[in-house]
Structures are given as C-alpha cells and as structure tokens.
Design a protein around this motif. Structure first.
Motif, PDB file in Angstrom:
ATOM      1  N   MET A 461       0.815  -1.208   0.000  1.00 57.79           N
ATOM      2  CA  MET A 461       0.000   0.000   0.000  1.00 57.79           C
ATOM      3  C   MET A 461       0.852   1.263   0.000  1.00 57.79           C
ATOM      4  SD  MET A 461      -3.166   0.985  -0.144  1.00 57.79           S
ATOM      5  CE  MET A 461      -4.193  -0.344   0.479  1.00 57.79           C
ATOM      6  N   SER A 462       1.980   1.222   0.712  1.00 59.69           N
ATOM      7  CA  SER A 462       2.857   2.394   0.791  1.00 59.69           C
ATOM      8  C   SER A 462       3.871   2.443  -0.346  1.00 59.69           C
ATOM      9  CB  SER A 462       3.597   2.392   2.136  1.00 59.69           C
ATOM     10  OG  SER A 462       4.398   1.223   2.271  1.00 59.69           O
ATOM     11  N   LYS A 463       3.844   1.450  -1.230  1.00 53.10           N
ATOM     12  CA  LYS A 463       4.820   1.379  -2.313  1.00 53.10           C
ATOM     13  C   LYS A 463       4.129   1.442  -3.682  1.00 53.10           C
ATOM     14  CE  LYS A 463       7.880  -1.443   0.552  1.00 53.10           C
ATOM     15  NZ  LYS A 463       8.566  -2.745   0.716  1.00 53.10           N
ATOM     16  N   ARG A 464       3.086   2.223  -3.753  1.00 50.77           N
ATOM     17  CA  ARG A 464       2.299   2.313  -4.983  1.00 50.77           C
ATOM     18  C   ARG A 464       3.141   2.808  -6.159  1.00 50.77           C
ATOM     19  NH1 ARG A 464      -3.064   2.348  -6.124  1.00 50.77           N
ATOM     20  NH2 ARG A 464      -3.490   2.118  -3.888  1.00 50.77           N
ATOM     21  N   MET A 465       3.997   3.796  -5.929  1.00 48.18           N
ATOM     22  CA  MET A 465       4.823   4.329  -7.006  1.00 48.18           C
ATOM     23  C   MET A 465       5.762   3.262  -7.561  1.00 48.18           C
ATOM     24  SD  MET A 465       7.564   7.485  -6.942  1.00 48.18           S
ATOM     25  CE  MET A 465       6.411   8.548  -6.084  1.00 48.18           C
ATOM     26  N   LEU A 466       6.343   2.476  -6.657  1.00 48.96           N
ATOM     27  CA  LEU A 466       7.251   1.414  -7.089  1.00 48.96           C
ATOM     28  C   LEU A 466       6.511   0.361  -7.903  1.00 48.96           C
ATOM     29  CD1 LEU A 466      10.018   0.010  -7.025  1.00 48.96           C
ATOM     30  CD2 LEU A 466       9.347  -1.022  -4.840  1.00 48.96           C
ATOM     31  N   VAL A 467       5.334  -0.034  -7.436  1.00 45.60           N
ATOM     32  CA  VAL A 467       4.551  -1.037  -8.165  1.00 45.60           C
ATOM     33  C   VAL A 467       4.169  -0.511  -9.543  1.00 45.60           C
ATOM     34  CG1 VAL A 467       2.393  -2.353  -8.176  1.00 45.60           C
ATOM     35  CG2 VAL A 467       3.663  -2.056  -6.042  1.00 45.60           C
ATOM     36  N   THR A 468       3.741   0.747  -9.612  1.00 41.42           N
ATOM     37  CA  THR A 468       3.384   1.341 -10.900  1.00 41.42           C
ATOM     38  C   THR A 468       4.580   1.365 -11.841  1.00 41.42           C
ATOM     39  OG1 THR A 468       1.740   2.744  -9.799  1.00 41.42           O
ATOM     40  CG2 THR A 468       2.412   3.383 -12.016  1.00 41.42           C
ATOM     41  N   GLY A 469       5.743   1.745 -11.326  1.00 42.58           N
ATOM     42  CA  GLY A 469       6.950   1.788 -12.151  1.00 42.58           C
ATOM     43  C   GLY A 469       7.345   0.420 -12.677  1.00 42.58           C
ATOM     44  N   LEU A 470       7.255  -0.600 -11.823  1.00 42.52           N
ATOM     45  CA  LEU A 470       7.617  -1.958 -12.257  1.00 42.52           C
ATOM     46  C   LEU A 470       6.637  -2.480 -13.303  1.00 42.52           C
ATOM     47  CD1 LEU A 470       8.680  -3.605  -8.865  1.00 42.52           C
ATOM     48  CD2 LEU A 470      10.161  -2.939 -10.777  1.00 42.52           C
ATOM     49  N   VAL A 471       5.345  -2.198 -13.119  1.00 45.66           N
ATOM     50  CA  VAL A 471       4.345  -2.628 -14.108  1.00 45.66           C
ATOM     51  C   VAL A 471       4.631  -1.977 -15.454  1.00 45.66           C
ATOM     52  CG1 VAL A 471       1.909  -2.464 -14.757  1.00 45.66           C
ATOM     53  CG2 VAL A 471       2.540  -3.162 -12.443  1.00 45.66           C
ATOM     54  N   CYS A 472       4.897  -0.685 -15.455  1.00 42.44           N
ATOM     55  CA  CYS A 472       5.184   0.019 -16.711  1.00 42.44           C
ATOM     56  C   CYS A 472       6.448  -0.520 -17.370  1.00 42.44           C
ATOM     57  CB  CYS A 472       5.318   1.519 -16.465  1.00 42.44           C
ATOM     58  SG  CYS A 472       3.775   2.343 -16.014  1.00 42.44           S
ATOM     59  N   LEU A 473       7.479  -0.805 -16.575  1.00 41.42           N
ATOM     60  CA  LEU A 473       8.737  -1.327 -17.126  1.00 41.42           C
ATOM     61  C   LEU A 473       8.530  -2.704 -17.750  1.00 41.42           C
ATOM     62  CD1 LEU A 473      11.792  -1.225 -17.549  1.00 41.42           C
ATOM     63  CD2 LEU A 473      12.066  -2.120 -15.211  1.00 41.42           C
ATOM     64  N   VAL A 474       7.853  -3.586 -17.027  1.00 43.01           N
ATOM     65  CA  VAL A 474       7.623  -4.943 -17.539  1.00 43.01           C
ATOM     66  C   VAL A 474       6.777  -4.895 -18.811  1.00 43.01           C
ATOM     67  CG1 VAL A 474       6.492  -7.143 -17.046  1.00 43.01           C
ATOM     68  CG2 VAL A 474       7.902  -6.051 -15.297  1.00 43.01           C
ATOM     69  N   PHE A 475       5.771  -4.052 -18.819  1.00 46.36           N
ATOM     70  CA  PHE A 475       4.904  -3.978 -19.994  1.00 46.36           C
ATOM     71  C   PHE A 475       5.630  -3.355 -21.185  1.00 46.36           C
ATOM     72  CE2 PHE A 475       0.265  -4.594 -18.645  1.00 46.36           C
ATOM     73  CZ  PHE A 475       0.638  -5.573 -17.734  1.00 46.36           C
ATOM     74  N   PHE A 476       6.537  -2.439 -20.918  1.00 44.97           N
ATOM     75  CA  PHE A 476       7.344  -1.895 -22.016  1.00 44.97           C
ATOM     76  C   PHE A 476       8.176  -2.998 -22.657  1.00 44.97           C
ATOM     77  CE2 PHE A 476      11.700  -0.433 -23.042  1.00 44.97           C
ATOM     78  CZ  PHE A 476      11.409   0.236 -24.223  1.00 44.97           C
ATOM     79  N   LEU A 477       8.797  -3.830 -21.833  1.00 42.53           N
ATOM     80  CA  LEU A 477       9.611  -4.933 -22.360  1.00 42.53           C
ATOM     81  C   LEU A 477       8.748  -5.941 -23.115  1.00 42.53           C
ATOM     82  CD1 LEU A 477      11.965  -5.504 -19.281  1.00 42.53           C
ATOM     83  CD2 LEU A 477      12.480  -4.264 -21.403  1.00 42.53           C
ATOM     84  N   LEU A 478       7.545  -6.221 -22.589  1.00 42.56           N
ATOM     85  CA  LEU A 478       6.654  -7.161 -23.265  1.00 42.56           C
ATOM     86  C   LEU A 478       6.113  -6.592 -24.571  1.00 42.56           C
ATOM     87  CD1 LEU A 478       4.596  -8.523 -20.221  1.00 42.56           C
ATOM     88  CD2 LEU A 478       6.395  -9.708 -21.483  1.00 42.56           C
TER      89      LEU A 478
END
Length: 655
Positions: A461-478
């Motif tokens: 819950m307190s790491k929303r920015m990190l989760v959003t960044g990782l999702v965007c990075l993984v989806f960029f690679l995919l």
C-alpha cells in the motif's frame, strides 16, 4: 419558502432537522403520510449519525489507508476518459455504416438499455461499496475469484498492445510538425513503383488491403509491385512507419524509432499515475475534454467542404432491412462491451477509490449516455471527412470507408493531406487520438496496479509508485515484440483476440454471481447504504433476468459469427497465428474456475457443503471503513439491526 419546496427538502434531505422539528410541531402543512415519512427519515438519520459517532469515539481501527479521488468530478471524468477511447472514433462509425447506417442505433440502444447500462451500474456500485480491486472484491463469493483474475489478464494483454497504438500515434504526431506531410508524395525512400499520390487515378481501387491482392497467406512474400496501385499514405504506413515484414512468421528487427515512441508512451503513463488516482484525477481533466474540442473543430471545418454532406448521409441513412440479420444485433452487443468498457475490471478499480456516499447511480447514467453520444457524434466527424475525401477522388464513400488502424493511419492521414494547412489538422487529429488512448490506458494500468496492491495491502500500500513503475517497465519490455518489423501482425492479432469472447463470459458470470448467488436483495441493501435509496424494480428485473438473457444471446451471436484470425480484412493468419490467437482467448477463460476449485478443495465437509460455503461472502466482505460497516448489522455487530426499525416495505418503523 413555499410549502411544496419545504416538503421536497424534507424528503430529499432528512438531515435538515429544523424542518423535521417543524413537522412535529405542525408548523408546516403536510398530509399524514408525508409527516410519517419525514419522521422516519429523521429517525433513520439520527440513528445512523449515532452509530458513526459511537464507532469514532470507540477509536476503532479504520484499516489500511486507501487513496480516494480528490473530487467527485475527478471520478466522473476518469470514467468518461476510460470509456471514451479509440474505438469510439474508429470502430463505431464503421459498424454503423456496415450494419444499416442509422438503423444500427436501434440494436445499439437496445443493448445499451438491457446489457451495457445494467452492467455499468452494477460494476460502479460493486467497486464503490467494497473499495477493492477486481480480484480482491470477490470476497463476496470466493468461488468466482477467477473472474477477477480473468479481468486482470485481459487488461494486461490489452495494456501491452494499446500502448503500441499510442506509440504509432506519437510517431504520426511528431511527423505532422513539418511543412509537407511525409505521406503526401511518392518520392520518398520507402515508396515503390506502385505508389500513386492521387487514388482517384485508380478509381478508388487502392484500398487498405490492396497490397495483398496477389497473396493468399500472411507468410507469403508481399508483392510490392502488384498490378493495383497503392496510395502514398498506405505505403508510408506500411513501409515508412512499420517497415512491415513479409508475414507473421517473420518478426524481423526492432524498429528503433517506434521503440523510442513506445518508451515515451510508457513514461507518460508512469508520470501521470505516479501518485495513483490523485495525479490521474487531474490529468483526465484534459484527456476527457480535449477530444471533444478537437471533434467539434473538425466537424465545423469539414462540414463546409464539398462532399461532406454525402458522407454524413451515407452514415445516417437507415436500412431497416438489416435489422433482420442476427449479426447486426451481435455487433451491437459486442460494441457495447468495447464502448462502455464493462467486464474489463477498470470500472470496479476506479469506483473503489470513490467516497462511500458517492452517487454511483447518477454517475453510471451520465457516463453511459455520454459515451454512446460521443460514438454517434464522432461518426458525423469521421464520415464528413470521408465524404470530402470521396468527392476529391471521384469515388463512392464506401470505397474509402475503413475501420481500426486503416482509418487512423491510412485513410485519415490521406484525407487531412488534402486540406488547407494540412499539418495543423494532422497534428490536431493525432493529438486527439493520443488523448483518447492515454485516458483509456491510465485506467487499464490502474486496474492492474490496484489488483496487485489489494492482494498484498500490508506490504504494497505504501509502495504504490514502485509497483506502478515496475508494471510500466515490464509492460514496455513485453511490448517490444510488437514494434518489430512484424509487430503489427501481433498488434492486430491481440486487438481481435485478447478480449472479445472472454468479455462476454465474464459479464455473464458477473451478473449471475451478483443477481443470483449474492442476491439482488443484499445488493440493493448495499447500494442503499451508500446512496440512501434502493434501486427500483427495473434494476432487479435486469440483474435477475433481462441482462443475463441478453448477454447469453450476445455470446451465442459471437460464437456463431466467429471467424479465423485475419489481417487487413482479407487474409488469414498462418496456423501459428491462429493458435496464438486462441491461446490469448483461452488464457483469460482458463483462470476463471481455478481459484474456485482451490477454495472448494480447501473447504471442509461434503462436496455440496464445500460448494455452498465458498459461494457465501467471506467474513471480511463489506465496506472498507469501520464507520461505514457500522451502517448495517450484516457488517458490524454494533449496528442496529435493520429489522428493528424497518417495515416489510423497507420503510423505517418508529412506532
């Protein structure tokens, strides 16, 4: 104030205690029935406030802090921005033309009333009540938790290719900032001997699929010197932008400038979602309103051009004989799913950040009507442009009408190239597409991020920015395989097969789970807790009978009309492409029963006892905050049971 206005104030706002006191003292002339209703409303209000005050004084834990929209308009505009996407501009007008023009509005409005709007209202109320994403929300009935996973699976697949389309849009937007549009001429490195600058020379035969005139399969060599001429805009799209390979089985190299555009697209998504709904709620003020400004400007400009009226007549002239065709009704139903974005999980996710008392009923009506009106409005803009283009080329409108990427990246660029100050109109159009695409993409990624965080709230819950960044990075690679030389084949395959059938199944299961398993009576009480009044019998009829029946019919229409995966409107994908398309569809369907099977195996008792137990709501199901759980005895033991002060007709009893 007039007596009538005072009585309306009492009925609509029971918290106006001075009026209630006046009623008790007979200072306002009211009938016996009105007085009883006013007193009941006042007692209900006082008891509710007492419960909330007691919960607050007891210092109860309100649970994990969850962000909310900073204003009511943030949520409303986010829903509009999510629902009003690229499909409203390039899919609905084509379906209207294909299925009888103005007559298509009959099945479309029918499907909106009996399937789209009931599902839309259901999902907004569902998400707002629980303040949970599309996976965790199935605490309401754990056996259906796989529906949530299916929603996320669809959002993941769509999110990957959708940003690739936004990357295409960015490239065209940058290419528009020039004195001469690059798709206007045939003297460029990417042009072939078949290129023509004026399609009217060929009598309109150079359609979007003409390049495949001598091909039978996508893995055969594309004949760039086919006998049919190819427009300059099509060669720019296929050779200049995509560098399209010989077929699906030939991915080729990564197109570096598209890769940079894709990276920029993901950076835009990340920075707009960096603070979750607080930041996204501000961006949508632009992404939800700017497209309407551009559409209006284009409509005014194009409607005064020669041939525009012919295009509009072609768009709206009804052919009621087409209503006898089941395919027309199936297309209308499927378009509702894509148009309103129901069964994707995004509506549940966005509604989960609402304040508990938000009027989701009003919001569902506003967004649904706005969305469908936008589709119709966009059709006038698109076909006025196509009418102008057909007039310029000396052909019929049907010879230039297209859908999807063919309309956005071939037909329209060629049309704006014929306008005065063409770079300006081109930049406006692609900036509008960028706004439409980003508005939808924000909600797709927010759905995935919300689903992940809600499953592990203590840690994430307190790491929303990190989760959003990782999702965007993984989806960029995919997404990189989609911007290779053969990547557009993958994009079209995902566009046709990532959702579709899965959405129909999810929507049907969802309405059955709420209407029959959880029960409309329980759901009505939940809605009343939030907005202060129960849905009328129309919604009961829809959620119980009409909507499931219509969704089942849409599903059957879809299955009957299903065809092999094709590219460019004519050519079938090779066996590997067909298999991959079905794999994407089955991926989101297979996950639906798996969590239910797990919970059944984990439960105790006989098989039927296990099934019944996992169909019931979990103990933690209910509103997120304790102060809201206190409103109903089902969710808080300290609450005053509704049965203690409600009659059989659900009105408070103070006798």
């Amino acid at each position: 104030m007039a007596d009538k206005e005072k009585r309306q104030g009492l009925y609509l706002d029971p918290s106006r205690a001075s009026y209630n006191l006046a009623v008790n003292r007979s200072q306002i002339p009211m009938g016996p029935k009105e007085k009883r209703q006013a007193r009941r409303n006042f007692v209900h209000y006082v008891r509710t406030k007492s419960r909330l005050r007691a919960a607050k004084e007891a210092g109860e834990d309100n649970g994990e802090e969850r962000p909310e929209w900073t204003g009511k308009l943030d949520f409303l505009l986010s829903c509009i921005s999510y629902a009003v996407g690229l499909g409203n501009v390039w899919r609905f007008p084509y379906l209207c033309y294909k299925n009888g023009g103005g007559a298509f509005l009959v099945p479309y409005i029918f499907m909106l009333a009996f399937a789209g709007l009931p599902l839309f209202y259901l999902e907004l109320a569902f998400g707002q009540f629980s303040s949970l994403g599309p996976v965790s929300i199935w605490r309401i009935s754990p056996i259906f938790k796989g529906v949530g996973y299916a929603m996320v699976a669809i959002s993941m697949m769509v999110g990957i290719y959708y940003n690739v389309v936004i990357a295409y849009t960015l490239y065209y937007l940058f290419a528009s900032f020039t004195a001469t549009l690059p798709w206007l001429t045939c003297n460029n490195p990417w042009n072939t001997d078949a290129c023509i600058q004026d399609r009217s020379v060929a009598g309109g035969n150079a359609t979007n699929s003409s390049l495949f005139a001598n091909s039978s399969l996508l893995n055969t060599t594309v004949n760039h010197t086919a006998t049919r001429p190819v427009s300059a805009s099509e060669e720019y799209w296929r050779n200049g932008v995509l560098q399209l390979s010989e077929g699906f089985d030939y991915p080729g190299e990564v197109v570096w400038y598209l890769c940079l555009c894709l990276l920029l697209a993901w950076l835009l998504v990340f920075f707009c979602l960096i603070k979750g709904v607080q930041s996204a709620g501000k961006v949508v003020y632009f992404t939800s309103t700017f497209p309407y400004i551009v559409l209006t400007i284009l409509l005014i400009r194009c409607s005064i051009m020669d041939g525009a009226i012919d295009g509009i007549k072609f768009y709206v002239t009804p052919d009621f004989s087409r209503l006898q065709d089941a395919e027309v009704w199936g297309d209308a139903g499927i378009q509702i799913f894509f148009s309103l974005s129901v069964a994707w999980g995004g509506l549940i996710s966005m509604a989960s950040y609402n304040k508990f008392s938000q009027n989701c009923y009003r919001d569902s009506i506003i967004v649904s009507v706005t969305n469908c009106a936008t589709s119709i409005y966009a059709g006038f803009v698109i076909f006025s442009i196509l009418g102008f283009m057909a007039n310029e080329m000396g052909v019929d409108v049907k010879d230039v009408a297209d859908k999807g990427s063919g309309l956005a990246f071939v037909t329209y660029p060629e049309a704006v190239a014929r306008l005065p100050i063409s770079p300006l109109w081109s930049a406006l159009f692609f900036f509008m597409l960028l706004s439409l695409g980003l508005g939808t993409q924000f909600a797709i990624i927010q759905t995935i991020v919300t689903s992940i965080i809600d499953e592990f709230p203590e840690r994430l819950m307190s790491k929303r920015m990190l989760v959003t960044g990782l999702v965007c990075l993984v989806f960029f690679l995919l997404g990189i395989p989609c911007i290779t030389q053969g990547g557009n084949y993958m994009v079209e395959l995902m566009n046709d097969w990532a959702a579709g059938l899965s959405l129909m199944v999810i929507g049907l299961i969802e309405v059955i789970a709420i209407g029959w398993i959880y029960g409309t009576e329980n759901f009505f009480r939940d809605i009343e807790m939030m907005i202060g009044f129960r849905p009328n019998r129309w919604w009961w009829l829809c959620w119980k009978f009409l909507t499931p029946a219509v969704l089942l019919a849409i599903l059957l229409f879809y299955l009957i009309g299903i065809k092999p995966a094709i590219y460019g409107g004519r050519l079938e994908f090779p066996t590997s492409g067909q298999a991959l398309g079905w794999l994407m569809t089955l991926t989101s369907l297979v996950v639906i029963p798996l969590p239910g099977i797990y919970y059944i195996c984990k439960a105790e008792g006989t098989f039927m006892e296990r099934v019944r137990s996992v169909m019931k709501p979990m103990p933690e199901w209910g509103p997120h905050l304790e102060e809201n759980r206190a409103l109903d005895e089902r969710y808080c033991k300290k609450g005053i049971p509704l049965a203690d002060y409600r009659d059989a007709d659900n009105t408070p009893n103070i006798a």
